[in-house]
Design a protein around this motif. Structure first.
Motif, mmCIF file in Angstrom:
data_model
loop_
_atom_site.group_PDB
_atom_site.id
_atom_site.type_symbol
_atom_site.label_atom_id
_atom_site.label_comp_id
_atom_site.label_asym_id
_atom_site.label_seq_id
_atom_site.Cartn_x
_atom_site.Cartn_y
_atom_site.Cartn_z
ATOM 1 N N LEU A 23 99.594 38.134 78.295
ATOM 2 C CA LEU A 23 99.031 37.147 77.378
ATOM 3 C C LEU A 23 98.417 37.791 76.142
ATOM 4 O O LEU A 23 98.359 37.166 75.073
ATOM 5 C CB LEU A 23 97.989 36.290 78.110
ATOM 6 C CG LEU A 23 98.559 35.371 79.194
ATOM 7 C CD1 LEU A 23 97.436 34.739 79.984
ATOM 8 C CD2 LEU A 23 99.476 34.310 78.588
ATOM 9 N N LYS A 68 103.636 28.726 68.541
ATOM 10 C CA LYS A 68 104.461 28.478 69.729
ATOM 11 C C LYS A 68 105.937 28.758 69.481
ATOM 12 O O LYS A 68 106.686 28.999 70.429
ATOM 13 C CB LYS A 68 104.256 27.043 70.213
ATOM 14 C CG LYS A 68 102.875 26.825 70.810
ATOM 15 C CD LYS A 68 102.711 25.415 71.338
ATOM 16 C CE LYS A 68 101.357 25.229 71.990
ATOM 17 N NZ LYS A 68 101.191 23.886 72.549
ATOM 18 N N TYR A 73 105.703 34.695 71.355
ATOM 19 C CA TYR A 73 105.280 33.658 72.313
ATOM 20 C C TYR A 73 106.302 33.562 73.450
ATOM 21 O O TYR A 73 105.935 33.523 74.627
ATOM 22 C CB TYR A 73 105.129 32.318 71.593
ATOM 23 C CG TYR A 73 104.553 31.221 72.446
ATOM 24 C CD1 TYR A 73 103.181 30.997 72.498
ATOM 25 C CD2 TYR A 73 105.373 30.392 73.201
ATOM 26 C CE1 TYR A 73 102.644 29.985 73.276
ATOM 27 C CE2 TYR A 73 104.843 29.383 73.986
ATOM 28 C CZ TYR A 73 103.490 29.183 74.017
ATOM 29 O OH TYR A 73 102.963 28.179 74.791
ATOM 30 N N ALA A 74 107.587 33.559 73.087
ATOM 31 C CA ALA A 74 108.642 33.507 74.101
ATOM 32 C C ALA A 74 108.607 34.741 74.996
ATOM 33 O O ALA A 74 108.803 34.644 76.213
ATOM 34 C CB ALA A 74 110.009 33.367 73.429
ATOM 35 N N THR A 77 105.677 34.467 77.410
ATOM 36 C CA THR A 77 106.034 33.488 78.442
ATOM 37 C C THR A 77 106.974 34.112 79.471
ATOM 38 O O THR A 77 106.799 33.929 80.678
ATOM 39 C CB THR A 77 106.690 32.248 77.798
ATOM 40 O OG1 THR A 77 105.750 31.655 76.902
ATOM 41 C CG2 THR A 77 107.105 31.230 78.847
ATOM 42 N N ARG A 78 107.966 34.858 78.993
ATOM 43 C CA ARG A 78 108.914 35.508 79.894
ATOM 44 C C ARG A 78 108.208 36.470 80.851
ATOM 45 O O ARG A 78 108.530 36.530 82.045
ATOM 46 C CB ARG A 78 109.965 36.271 79.078
ATOM 47 C CG ARG A 78 111.065 36.909 79.928
ATOM 48 C CD ARG A 78 111.933 37.864 79.125
ATOM 49 N NE ARG A 78 111.223 39.068 78.719
ATOM 50 C CZ ARG A 78 110.908 40.089 79.520
ATOM 51 N NH1 ARG A 78 111.221 40.044 80.798
ATOM 52 N NH2 ARG A 78 110.272 41.147 79.055
ATOM 53 N N ARG A 81 105.247 33.997 83.145
ATOM 54 C CA ARG A 81 105.679 32.878 84.006
ATOM 55 C C ARG A 81 105.949 33.292 85.453
ATOM 56 O O ARG A 81 105.500 32.609 86.383
ATOM 57 C CB ARG A 81 106.891 32.182 83.404
ATOM 58 C CG ARG A 81 107.314 30.971 84.236
ATOM 59 C CD ARG A 81 108.433 30.197 83.593
ATOM 60 N NE ARG A 81 107.873 29.387 82.521
ATOM 61 C CZ ARG A 81 108.535 29.027 81.445
ATOM 62 N NH1 ARG A 81 109.779 29.423 81.266
ATOM 63 N NH2 ARG A 81 107.962 28.277 80.535
ATOM 64 N N ARG A 84 102.480 33.823 87.449
ATOM 65 C CA ARG A 84 101.464 32.777 87.555
ATOM 66 C C ARG A 84 101.918 31.669 88.485
ATOM 67 O O ARG A 84 103.099 31.498 88.755
ATOM 68 C CB ARG A 84 101.165 32.196 86.180
ATOM 69 C CG ARG A 84 102.361 31.443 85.584
ATOM 70 C CD ARG A 84 101.883 30.337 84.704
ATOM 71 N NE ARG A 84 102.950 29.723 83.951
ATOM 72 C CZ ARG A 84 103.577 28.622 84.324
ATOM 73 N NH1 ARG A 84 103.290 28.027 85.458
ATOM 74 N NH2 ARG A 84 104.532 28.103 83.565
ATOM 75 N N ARG A 87 99.557 26.529 85.242
ATOM 76 C CA ARG A 87 99.179 26.670 83.833
ATOM 77 C C ARG A 87 98.727 25.294 83.365
ATOM 78 O O ARG A 87 99.466 24.318 83.488
ATOM 79 C CB ARG A 87 100.368 27.125 83.002
ATOM 80 C CG ARG A 87 100.091 27.208 81.500
ATOM 81 C CD ARG A 87 101.383 27.489 80.740
ATOM 82 N NE ARG A 87 101.165 27.578 79.316
ATOM 83 C CZ ARG A 87 101.148 26.536 78.480
ATOM 84 N NH1 ARG A 87 101.326 25.321 78.937
ATOM 85 N NH2 ARG A 87 100.942 26.729 77.185
#
Length: 104
Positions: A23, A68, A73-74, A77-78, A81, A84, A87
């Motif tokens: 993050l 975003k 950001y992608a 996320t990759r 995700r 976690r 969210r």
């Protein structure tokens, strides 16, 4: 100003450091005026399930949308995700200081 707050729970306790690291990539995106990633201090008397918190501020909805849409950001996320479980996100317009004083 738009405030963006996201709460994460880790799928496993040993994933928290990797979630924070993933993050932190988001802080490289230039569209926020303020950005933080932190472990939850877990001092609430009722619920402490959240592991990691992201807090960011944006000048407007266009800046949040650009954030975003950014490739970083992608990538974050990759990375995050799969680590976690949950969210939860909230985006809201911050009250102007004068409006806050009048409502107090």
């Amino acid at each position: 100003m738009i405030r963006h707050i996201v709460f994460f729970t880790a799928a496993a306790a040993d994933n928290v450091d990797a979630i924070v690291e993933g993050l932190q990539l988001l802080g490289q995106i230039p569209h926020s005026s303020h950005f933080e990633v932190s472990r939850n201090a877990r001092v609430d008397q009722i619920a402490n399930e959240i592991d990691v918190v992201v807090y960011a501020e944006f000048a407007d909805e266009a800046a949040l949308a650009a954030y975003k849409a950014h490739p970083t950001y992608a990538e974050a996320t990759r990375r995050v995700r799969p680590l976690r479980e949950l969210r939860f996100a909230a985006d809201f317009a911050a009250a102007e200081p004068e409006a806050i004083r009048r409502s107090a």
